[in-house]
Design a protein around this motif. Structure first.
Motif, PDB file in Angstrom:
ATOM      1  N   GLY A   2       0.813  -1.210   0.000  1.00  0.00           N
ATOM      2  CA  GLY A   2       0.000   0.000   0.000  1.00  0.00           C
ATOM      3  C   GLY A   2       0.843   1.254   0.000  1.00  0.00           C
ATOM      4  O   GLY A   2       0.542   2.221  -0.724  1.00  0.00           O
ATOM      5  N   LEU A   3       1.906   1.263   0.828  1.00  0.00           N
ATOM      6  CA  LEU A   3       2.782   2.440   0.873  1.00  0.00           C
ATOM      7  C   LEU A   3       3.505   2.646  -0.450  1.00  0.00           C
ATOM      8  O   LEU A   3       3.621   3.778  -0.943  1.00  0.00           O
ATOM      9  CB  LEU A   3       3.785   2.276   2.024  1.00  0.00           C
ATOM     10  N   ARG A   4       4.001   1.553  -1.039  1.00  0.00           N
ATOM     11  CA  ARG A   4       4.709   1.686  -2.319  1.00  0.00           C
ATOM     12  C   ARG A   4       3.771   2.182  -3.421  1.00  0.00           C
ATOM     13  O   ARG A   4       4.161   2.998  -4.259  1.00  0.00           O
ATOM     14  CB  ARG A   4       5.324   0.349  -2.726  1.00  0.00           C
ATOM     15  N   THR A   5       2.558   1.660  -3.383  1.00  0.00           N
ATOM     16  CA  THR A   5       1.598   2.108  -4.395  1.00  0.00           C
ATOM     17  C   THR A   5       1.244   3.584  -4.185  1.00  0.00           C
ATOM     18  O   THR A   5       1.131   4.366  -5.146  1.00  0.00           O
ATOM     19  CB  THR A   5       0.319   1.254  -4.321  1.00  0.00           C
ATOM     20  N   LEU A   6       1.092   3.993  -2.914  1.00  0.00           N
ATOM     21  CA  LEU A   6       0.735   5.372  -2.608  1.00  0.00           C
ATOM     22  C   LEU A   6       1.790   6.351  -3.091  1.00  0.00           C
ATOM     23  O   LEU A   6       1.466   7.443  -3.603  1.00  0.00           O
ATOM     24  CB  LEU A   6       0.532   5.499  -1.091  1.00  0.00           C
ATOM     25  N   TYR A   7       3.062   5.996  -2.947  1.00  0.00           N
ATOM     26  CA  TYR A   7       4.156   6.893  -3.347  1.00  0.00           C
ATOM     27  C   TYR A   7       4.650   6.647  -4.770  1.00  0.00           C
ATOM     28  O   TYR A   7       5.702   7.139  -5.171  1.00  0.00           O
ATOM     29  CB  TYR A   7       5.323   6.763  -2.364  1.00  0.00           C
ATOM     30  N   GLY A   8       3.931   5.853  -5.526  1.00  0.00           N
ATOM     31  CA  GLY A   8       4.249   5.653  -6.936  1.00  0.00           C
ATOM     32  C   GLY A   8       5.421   4.747  -7.195  1.00  0.00           C
ATOM     33  O   GLY A   8       5.987   4.782  -8.296  1.00  0.00           O
ATOM     34  N   ARG A   9       5.818   3.953  -6.249  1.00  0.00           N
ATOM     35  CA  ARG A   9       6.967   3.055  -6.439  1.00  0.00           C
ATOM     36  C   ARG A   9       6.536   1.685  -6.968  1.00  0.00           C
ATOM     37  O   ARG A   9       7.390   0.843  -7.237  1.00  0.00           O
ATOM     38  CB  ARG A   9       7.702   2.878  -5.127  1.00  0.00           C
ATOM     39  N   MET A  10       5.243   1.462  -7.088  1.00  0.00           N
ATOM     40  CA  MET A  10       4.754   0.173  -7.599  1.00  0.00           C
ATOM     41  C   MET A  10       3.453   0.417  -8.337  1.00  0.00           C
ATOM     42  O   MET A  10       2.586   1.182  -7.869  1.00  0.00           O
ATOM     43  CB  MET A  10       4.541  -0.818  -6.455  1.00  0.00           C
ATOM     44  N   ALA A  11       3.341  -0.232  -9.492  1.00  0.00           N
ATOM     45  CA  ALA A  11       2.116  -0.099 -10.278  1.00  0.00           C
ATOM     46  C   ALA A  11       0.973  -0.842  -9.590  1.00  0.00           C
ATOM     47  O   ALA A  11       1.184  -1.817  -8.862  1.00  0.00           O
ATOM     48  CB  ALA A  11       2.324  -0.660 -11.678  1.00  0.00           C
ATOM     49  N   PHE A  12      -0.259  -0.385  -9.839  1.00  0.00           N
ATOM     50  CA  PHE A  12      -1.425  -0.992  -9.202  1.00  0.00           C
ATOM     51  C   PHE A  12      -1.562  -2.460  -9.577  1.00  0.00           C
ATOM     52  O   PHE A  12      -1.897  -3.298  -8.730  1.00  0.00           O
ATOM     53  CB  PHE A  12      -2.693  -0.220  -9.628  1.00  0.00           C
ATOM     54  N   GLU A  13      -1.301  -2.784 -10.870  1.00  0.00           N
ATOM     55  CA  GLU A  13      -1.462  -4.160 -11.305  1.00  0.00           C
ATOM     56  C   GLU A  13      -0.536  -5.102 -10.543  1.00  0.00           C
ATOM     57  O   GLU A  13      -0.915  -6.200 -10.128  1.00  0.00           O
ATOM     58  CB  GLU A  13      -1.211  -4.292 -12.808  1.00  0.00           C
ATOM     59  N   GLN A  14       0.730  -4.651 -10.351  1.00  0.00           N
ATOM     60  CA  GLN A  14       1.691  -5.471  -9.616  1.00  0.00           C
ATOM     61  C   GLN A  14       1.279  -5.638  -8.141  1.00  0.00           C
ATOM     62  O   GLN A  14       1.390  -6.719  -7.566  1.00  0.00           O
ATOM     63  CB  GLN A  14       3.079  -4.829  -9.693  1.00  0.00           C
ATOM     64  N   ALA A  15       0.824  -4.517  -7.556  1.00  0.00           N
ATOM     65  CA  ALA A  15       0.401  -4.566  -6.159  1.00  0.00           C
ATOM     66  C   ALA A  15      -0.776  -5.522  -5.978  1.00  0.00           C
ATOM     67  O   ALA A  15      -0.815  -6.335  -5.038  1.00  0.00           O
ATOM     68  CB  ALA A  15       0.018  -3.160  -5.679  1.00  0.00           C
ATOM     69  N   PHE A  16      -1.735  -5.436  -6.892  1.00  0.00           N
ATOM     70  CA  PHE A  16      -2.916  -6.301  -6.811  1.00  0.00           C
ATOM     71  C   PHE A  16      -2.526  -7.770  -6.970  1.00  0.00           C
ATOM     72  O   PHE A  16      -3.013  -8.650  -6.245  1.00  0.00           O
ATOM     73  CB  PHE A  16      -3.913  -5.888  -7.898  1.00  0.00           C
ATOM     74  N   PHE A  17      -1.590  -8.042  -7.895  1.00  0.00           N
ATOM     75  CA  PHE A  17      -1.133  -9.411  -8.140  1.00  0.00           C
ATOM     76  C   PHE A  17      -0.444  -9.982  -6.896  1.00  0.00           C
ATOM     77  O   PHE A  17      -0.671 -11.127  -6.495  1.00  0.00           O
ATOM     78  CB  PHE A  17      -0.189  -9.417  -9.341  1.00  0.00           C
ATOM     79  N   LEU A  18       0.394  -9.183  -6.235  1.00  0.00           N
ATOM     80  CA  LEU A  18       1.100  -9.648  -5.032  1.00  0.00           C
ATOM     81  C   LEU A  18       0.136  -9.902  -3.871  1.00  0.00           C
ATOM     82  O   LEU A  18       0.309 -10.856  -3.096  1.00  0.00           O
ATOM     83  CB  LEU A  18       2.143  -8.620  -4.615  1.00  0.00           C
ATOM     84  N   LEU A  19      -0.878  -9.039  -3.754  1.00  0.00           N
ATOM     85  CA  LEU A  19      -1.857  -9.257  -2.687  1.00  0.00           C
ATOM     86  C   LEU A  19      -2.628 -10.558  -2.889  1.00  0.00           C
ATOM     87  O   LEU A  19      -3.004 -11.227  -1.924  1.00  0.00           O
ATOM     88  CB  LEU A  19      -2.828  -8.081  -2.626  1.00  0.00           C
ATOM     89  N   ILE A  20      -2.874 -10.914  -4.153  1.00  0.00           N
ATOM     90  CA  ILE A  20      -3.565 -12.177  -4.429  1.00  0.00           C
ATOM     91  C   ILE A  20      -2.675 -13.371  -4.106  1.00  0.00           C
ATOM     92  O   ILE A  20      -3.122 -14.387  -3.549  1.00  0.00           O
ATOM     93  CB  ILE A  20      -4.026 -12.226  -5.896  1.00  0.00           C
ATOM     94  N   LEU A  21      -1.376 -13.255  -4.418  1.00  0.00           N
ATOM     95  CA  LEU A  21      -0.454 -14.373  -4.214  1.00  0.00           C
ATOM     96  C   LEU A  21      -0.044 -14.568  -2.751  1.00  0.00           C
ATOM     97  O   LEU A  21       0.280 -15.681  -2.327  1.00  0.00           O
ATOM     98  CB  LEU A  21       0.802 -14.171  -5.047  1.00  0.00           C
ATOM     99  N   ALA A  22      -0.035 -13.504  -1.976  1.00  0.00           N
ATOM    100  CA  ALA A  22       0.523 -13.563  -0.623  1.00  0.00           C
ATOM    101  C   ALA A  22      -0.133 -14.636   0.252  1.00  0.00           C
ATOM    102  O   ALA A  22       0.571 -15.410   0.920  1.00  0.00           O
ATOM    103  CB  ALA A  22       0.427 -12.194   0.045  1.00  0.00           C
ATOM    104  N   PRO A  23      -1.486 -14.743   0.303  1.00  0.00           N
ATOM    105  CA  PRO A  23      -2.074 -15.783   1.165  1.00  0.00           C
ATOM    106  C   PRO A  23      -1.650 -17.192   0.774  1.00  0.00           C
ATOM    107  O   PRO A  23      -1.366 -18.027   1.654  1.00  0.00           O
ATOM    108  CB  PRO A  23      -3.585 -15.584   0.975  1.00  0.00           C
ATOM    109  N   ASP A  24      -1.610 -17.476  -0.560  1.00  0.00           N
ATOM    110  CA  ASP A  24      -1.189 -18.811  -0.999  1.00  0.00           C
ATOM    111  C   ASP A  24       0.280 -19.061  -0.717  1.00  0.00           C
ATOM    112  O   ASP A  24       0.692 -20.194  -0.460  1.00  0.00           O
ATOM    113  CB  ASP A  24      -1.461 -18.965  -2.504  1.00  0.00           C
TER     114      ASP A  24
END
Length: 327
Positions: free
Chosen positions: A11-33
């Motif tokens: 969330g912080l990286r996305t907020l400060y523009g250091r990570m694209a939304f698509e990448q952030a969303f993909f990592l959030l999906i993968l993290a629980p698995d």
């Protein structure tokens, strides 16, 4: 917690523009698995430790040596118990390990063939221990028990227990059909014999009212039955077994008056012509016993029938007064 930390970092990286939304969303999906195997590892570890602890307790029980007297010597075992006969306790004492006071102390009495004998007394007086001696769950620390002229410990254990119908306060019911639960007393009994036993135990009426009748499958510990219904199933077992020796341990405890009246009627039929020892806190259930033994602190302190004992100054009279009965 790990997934929450990752979510905050993304969330912080996305907020400060250091990570694209698509990448952030993909990592959030993968993290629980990604962390699932680690979470399962912890769960499986704790389950395994519980299993190890349970196994240790089971093996500790299996390694306990059978007390002398609760088994029979193959060479000396008598395969045909001499019943009907008088069953006598001769100066019997029982000590449990870890307890200073004996559970039974110098007990002497005889159960005559065909007699109904009642045991009364306060909780912890030793009444159940007397039954456990007859069932050979425990062995006397001192003295001996005889059946006729035969020492009890010389009778084959399996053959002896075949001569006993035991109705405990809380009968164990299997997660099986009602018919199978009754047939536990005599596995070879046919359906007609099972139904006859149920009728004698005043159980046929409620059984046939169930959806599948005698084939109704009970839950664990008879979860689908009331206390009175479970007791009548236990009595049906006793009728089906037809044993010459009946042991009743608070068979009518915790029942409402209507259910108790039904069971008392069934008991009168069951006990006819059989040697019986019954334990009861409700003194109304022992009034018609041939003889009553009053037990206190492991000793027999009074003996007689109801009419005799209620005239005496003693523990029996005190128990009658405690439940509000006239002395």
């Amino acid at each position: 917690i790990s997934i929450a930390v990752i979510a905050v970092e993304i969330g912080l990286r996305t907020l400060y523009g250091r990570m694209a939304f698509e990448q952030a969303f993909f990592l959030l999906i993968l993290a629980p698995d990604y962390y699932l195997p680690l979470r399962q590892l912890g769960t499986r570890f704790h389950a395994g430790m519980n299993g190890v602890a349970a196994a240790q307790r089971i093996f500790a029980i299996l390694q306990i040596r059978t007390p002398v007297g609760t088994h029979s010597s193959p060479r000396a075992a008598i395969s045909q118990p001499p019943l009907p006969a008088d069953i006598c306790f001769h100066d019997v004492s029982v000590h449990y390990s870890g307890r200073d006071l004996p559970a039974l102390e110098h007990v002497d009495f005889c159960l005559r063939a065909g007699e109904v004998l009642a045991l009364v007394g306060p909780s912890g007086a030793g009444k159940s221990t007397l039954l456990h001696c007859l069932l050979r769950f425990v062995a006397p620390s001192q003295g001996r028990i005889t059946v006729g002229s035969t020492p009890l410990d010389q009778i084959d254990l399996s053959a002896w227990r075949q001569q006993i119908a035991w109705v405990p306060q809380q009968p164990y019911l299997l997660p099986a059909s009602i018919a199978e639960n009754i047939r536990l007393a005599r596995p070879t009994a046919d359906d007609a014999a099972v139904e006859a036993a149920a009728r004698q135990a005043e159980a046929h009426g409620f059984i046939t009212a169930l959806p599948a009748g005698y084939e109704t499958v009970l839950g664990e510990h008879g979860a689908r039955l009331s206390g009175g219904q479970a007791q009548r199933i236990a009595l049906a077992r006793a009728f089906l077994k037809g044993a010459p020796l009946i042991l009743l341990d608070e068979a009518t405890a915790h029942l409402d008056p209507a259910t108790e009246a039904l069971i008392q009627r069934a008991l009168r039929a069951l006990l006819t012509g059989r040697s019986t020892i019954m334990i009861a806190h409700r003194l109304a259930t022992v009034r018609h016993a041939d003889r009553i033994l009053v037990v206190d602190q492991g000793r027999i302190v009074q003996e007689g029938d109801h009419a005799t004992l209620q005239r005496q100054q003693g523990l029996y009279r005190q128990l009658l007064q405690a439940v509000g009965r006239p002395a």
